[in-house]
Enzyme design. Structure first.
Site: not given
Ligand code: C5P
Length: 424
Positions: A208-209
């Site tokens: 993810g980020n």
């Protein structure tokens, strides 16, 4: 308001109980009209207890009150959730085969459908034609959410969350019942992507980020405030979904791409503020990846995701149709071989979009923060002139961006003469 809640025969029928609760707790009077098939999922007793009204599926009960005519006629709003492929087909064909379809034919107020079915059924040309027919007659048909379906499969077709149906249905009722929306973007359709995509490695892990979705949510809210009809394509968010938007939930870059692809057929403006993963694991394991007995480190191979922004711009050029305005976002740090502005300008050229909102990022800048500094770049501006840096809260920046979008649509780009976003 007097609301008719039509319930179709799908597994998601149980979620309509939460939707009913949201309506009744907000003070609305709700008459539930289930289809016969739906009562195999949720029984009539549940609807009678929760709504406080007698419930029937057929025109042959309570004949003395002429239910099949009265319910549709008296309703201020009809919401069908879940709307199955069969129910959409019957509604589009104008059949009157049960109490719900009679009620739909008698509707004198707004009609709202929240579809739920398997992806193949949703994508089938027959269903899409039925949806187009219903929309052409003025009904609002929400886009289904993208995500886990009944079995192990996932994709577009999931019933949107009850809170989202509730907000969108009330917005539809408001729109239909009041004067045309006012504001800089009145009558415009705007699609905003927001949040960070998650790329699964196995059933429990993902890449993810750090995107919170704050900026995209602020842009969507500012567009709603200016009268736009907003479709909000949300990847993982750490902020609430703004009120008054049509929500499309996605998880991965490929799901976001599908949602953007659907939206661009009928949107005036696309704002790509989502942080889309550039890469995804080449394989998404069906079972949890285990530590190996021989102690060997696992190897993850990444493959590139499509660049959705660049692709949408290219498709627009190739087909001559698509959004009038496509807005990209960029987060740059600058380094020895280029400044933040230089990198921003190169990105604007590479992506080919009409505006690029350029953020300077550092470890504590931009992601998850309330305040930010941006420059809005346009391919039509003289590269010798540095666009001003706009500082303010993400809400201020969003308002400014929406004003700029409205000016661009009107054919007169607003020139920003000051670096500070005017408050309020
Ligand atoms: O190349 P970069 O990721 O910096 O570009 C950012 C812009 O491109 C954002 O508007 C983002 O939403 C969009 N993007 C995209 N598809 C990707 C990566 C980014 O549309 N795979």
């Amino acid at each position: 308001m007097r609301i008719v809640l039509g319930v179709g025969g799908g597994i998601a029928a149980y979620k309509a109980a939460s939707l009913l609760r949201l309506f009744t707790e907000a003070g609305h009077s709700v008459q539930v009209v289930p289809t016969e098939a739906s009562t195999r999922f949720v029984g009539i007793a549940t609807w009678e207890a929760l709504s406080g009204h007698p419930v029937s599926t057929t025109v042959f009960d309570a004949v003395d009150t002429v239910n099949h005519v009265r319910l549709g006629h008296e309703a201020d709003l009809i919401v069908v959730a879940p709307a199955t492929a069969d129910l959409l087909a019957r509604a589009a064909a104008g059949l009157a085969s049960d109490l719900l379809t009679n009620t739909l034919l008698m509707a004198s107020g707004p009609v709202f459908f929240a579809p739920a079915m398997h992806t193949e059924m949703w994508n089938h040309p027959a269903t899409q034609a039925n949806v187009a027919t219903l929309r052409s007659r003025g009904a609002v048909v929400m886009e289904p959410a993208i995500g886990r379906l009944t079995g192990k499969d996932s994709g577009p077709g999931r019933l949107p969350e009850p809170e989202d149906i509730y907000a969108a249905a009330l917005a539809a009722a408001g729109e239909a019942g009041s004067a045309p929306a006012a504001g800089l973007l009145a009558g415009r359709r705007v699609t905003v992507t927001a949040g960070g995509t998650r790329e699964p490695l196995d059933p429990v892990r993902f890449l993810g980020n750090r995107s919170s979705g704050k900026q995209g949510a602020a842009v969507a809210a500012a567009a709603v405030a200016e009268g736009a009809q907003v479709r909000f394509v949300a990847a993982h968010l750490e902020v609430p979904v703004p009120e008054g938007v049509e929500l499309v939930q996605v998880e991965t870059a490929l799901e976001l791409r599908d949602a953007v692809h659907d939206a661009v057929q009928s949107t005036d403006v696309l704002v790509m503020s989502a942080a889309v993963a550039d890469f995804r694991p080449g394989e998404n394991a069906d079972t949890k990846i285990k530590k190996r007995d021989d102690g060997a480190d696992p190897v993850i191979t990444l493959v590139r995701n499509p660049d959705i922004l660049a692709e949408t711009v290219q498709n627009r050029s190739a087909s001559g149709t698509g959004p009038s305005l496509i807005v990209g976002f960029a987060a740059e740090t600058g380094d020895g071989s280029g400044s933040v502005l230089e990198y921003g300008r190169r990105k604007l050229e590479r992506k080919g979009c009409d505006l690029l909102v350029l953020n300077q990022v550092g470890r504590s800048l931009v992601f998850g923060q309330d305040s930010t500094e941006v420059r809005i770049l346009s391919p039509h501006e003289d590269p010798r002139i540095e666009p001003p840096a706009l500082t303010g809260s993400k809400t201020d920046i969003a308002r400014h961006l929406v004003e700029r979008i409205a000016a661009e649509l009107a054919g007169a780009p607003a020139s920003s003469s000051t670096g500070a976003v005017p408050p309020g």
